[in-house]
Scaffold this motif. Structure first.
Motif, PDB file in Angstrom:
ATOM      1  N   ARG A 204       0.850  -1.202   0.000  1.00 50.95           N
ATOM      2  CA  ARG A 204       0.000   0.000   0.000  1.00 50.95           C
ATOM      3  C   ARG A 204       0.882   1.248   0.000  1.00 50.95           C
ATOM      4  NH1 ARG A 204      -4.696  -2.450  -1.378  1.00 50.95           N
ATOM      5  NH2 ARG A 204      -4.828  -4.419  -0.205  1.00 50.95           N
TER       6      ARG A 204
ATOM      7  N   MET B 242      -0.850   4.895   0.341  1.00 53.62           N
ATOM      8  CA  MET B 242      -1.370   5.215   1.676  1.00 53.62           C
ATOM      9  C   MET B 242      -0.227   5.507   2.645  1.00 53.62           C
ATOM     10  SD  MET B 242      -4.424   2.451   2.229  1.00 53.62           S
ATOM     11  CE  MET B 242      -5.749   2.233   1.046  1.00 53.62           C
TER      12      MET B 242
ATOM     13  N   ILE C 218      -4.522  -0.514   8.503  1.00 50.16           N
ATOM     14  CA  ILE C 218      -4.124  -1.051   7.202  1.00 50.16           C
ATOM     15  C   ILE C 218      -3.395  -2.377   7.376  1.00 50.16           C
ATOM     16  CG2 ILE C 218      -2.765  -0.611   5.134  1.00 50.16           C
ATOM     17  CD1 ILE C 218      -5.252   1.154   5.495  1.00 50.16           C
TER      18      ILE C 218
ATOM     19  N   VAL D 190      -8.906  -3.838   1.728  1.00 49.20           N
ATOM     20  CA  VAL D 190      -8.482  -2.475   2.050  1.00 49.20           C
ATOM     21  C   VAL D 190      -8.975  -1.555   0.940  1.00 49.20           C
ATOM     22  CG1 VAL D 190      -6.558  -0.945   2.557  1.00 49.20           C
ATOM     23  CG2 VAL D 190      -6.435  -3.355   3.212  1.00 49.20           C
TER      24      VAL D 190
ATOM     25  N   GLN E 266      -8.694   4.052   3.239  1.00 45.56           N
ATOM     26  CA  GLN E 266      -9.169   3.262   4.372  1.00 45.56           C
ATOM     27  C   GLN E 266      -8.515   3.691   5.679  1.00 45.56           C
ATOM     28  OE1 GLN E 266     -11.611   0.602   3.952  1.00 45.56           O
ATOM     29  NE2 GLN E 266     -11.760   1.236   6.090  1.00 45.56           N
ATOM     30  N   ALA E 267      -7.218   4.052   5.624  1.00 46.28           N
ATOM     31  CA  ALA E 267      -6.521   4.443   6.852  1.00 46.28           C
ATOM     32  C   ALA E 267      -7.207   5.635   7.499  1.00 46.28           C
ATOM     33  CB  ALA E 267      -5.061   4.763   6.546  1.00 46.28           C
TER      34      ALA E 267
END
Length: 372
Positions: free
Chosen positions: A36, A39, A108, A118, A122-123
């Motif tokens: 990821r 992110m 995450i 995810v 999302q975080a």
């Protein structure tokens, strides 16, 4: 390949869903960032930019032009003191950034750990309900160890300020500084797992600190060793390896002169180097902290054994919790047109991390104790 209990134990998973060795936590942090990157590195770049630009501006104005052009002892001493002060402030801000990032990255890595999808951004969605408590918890975890370090040093400061006999000051320093450093390290290791706990368990600041003490019980030295190794890697990469190209550019284009133009240009290149290098290494440290918390949940409370005993994947458990909370239609694979997961699914994922009543964990008992 999924095992007989429905769990995917593929070795290619970013983070293994079982108690991890130190090397697996270090590798898992890197793998999570690699899976990821937008992110993890996006959030880290924002933190790093604010910290390093503020440090560079402060260095330029507070060290003073005369300290760059004069070499008299008094100016050099004042310049050295200012640089040390700014360096300490930069380290404190970087440490705070790592703690906040560990809370932001915990959901995450937690989703990667249990195989829950995810979604984009999302975080932020997972951490937003506890953003204020995350900031406060990170501040407490940072300030309490600093206060513990300062307390034994106060006698030394008072003796120096009162022009006491040098021998008394030296004795106070010899006794106070080692005790202060020891208390700082001990309290930081004891409390650091509170940061991911406050986000994943949706607890209060005080509750997160209590959870950290419980999870750290009996495993202080292992936690210390893991974080120490991560810090050594971070320091090497952040201060040396990733900054070498920028130092070369700085010397080639601006030399070692001290005129105003070259100073500003060299400082700009140095700031860019620090932003990029720390943007890469900050999420690594943050990920290790988050994985330490998850490892302790599995070793001490048998989180992985509890979910495996239920005979379903964590994604299915989370989806089931979401349906219970939000009614039919909530599930781990439900999302709107923007790729946003249903709120019920998010609540189901958080339910996986909420502590269960004593005795409710299937993984507690002799087997879980042997893993801790």
């Amino acid at each position: 390949m999924p095992g007989p209990d429905g769990w995917d134990d593929d070795a290619d998973a970013a983070v293994p869903f079982r108690p991890m060795s130190i090397s697996e936590m270090l590798d898992g942090s890197i793998a999570g960032i690699r899976r990821r990157p937008r992110m993890a590195l996006g959030m880290s770049l924002a933190f790093s930019t604010v910290i390093q630009v503020a440090s560079s501006v402060a260095a330029y104005f507070f060290i003073g032009n005369e300290a760059r052009s004069e070499v008299t002892p008094g100016l050099l001493i004042r310049s050295f003191g200012a640089q040390v002060t700014l360096a300490v402030m930069g380290l404190v801000l970087s440490a705070y950034g790592i703690l906040v990032l560990s809370g932001l990255l915990a959901p995450i890595l937690g989703r990667e750990l249990v195989g829950v999808p995810v979604a984009p951004r999302q975080a932020w969605r997972d951490a937003r309900p506890r953003l204020g408590r995350l900031a406060a918890t990170a501040a407490v975890v940072l300030l309490l160890p600093l206060a513990a370090m300062t307390a034994p040093i106060i006698p030394f400061i008072l003796l120096v300020a009162s022009d006491a006999h040098p021998a008394l000051g030296a004795l106070a320093a010899i006794v106070g500084f080692p005790i202060g450093i020891g208390l700082m390290v001990w309290s930081y290791i004891l409390l650091v797992q509170a940061v991911p706990a406050v986000v994943l368990e949706r607890t209060t600041v005080g509750g997160a600190l209590r959870r950290a003490r419980v999870l750290s019980k009996g495993r202080w030295f292992r936690t210390c060793g893991t974080l120490l190794l991560a810090i050594l890697i971070t320091v090497f990469m952040g201060f040396f390896a990733l900054r070498i190209p920028f130092l070369v550019i700085q010397v080639i284009f601006f030399g070692i002169g001290s005129d105003g133009g070259s100073t500003v240009g060299a400082l700009a290149v140095d700031t860019a180097g620090r932003i990029i290098s720390w943007a890469v290494v900050l999420p690594f440290d943050a990920g290790v902290i988050a994985l330490l918390y998850m490892d302790r949940r599995m070793r001490r409370e048998g989180l992985d054994l509890d979910l495996r005993t239920r005979g379903r994947s964590a994604a299915a458990v989370a989806a089931g919790s979401g349906r219970d909370a939000s009614g039919p239609g909530s599930g781990s694979d439900q999302s709107d047109g923007n790729g946003r997961a249903d709120e019920g699914d998010e609540e189901g994922f958080i339910d996986l991390w909420r502590p269960r009543p004593v005795g409710a964990w299937h993984g507690t008992g002799p087997e879980a104790g042997a893993r801790g």
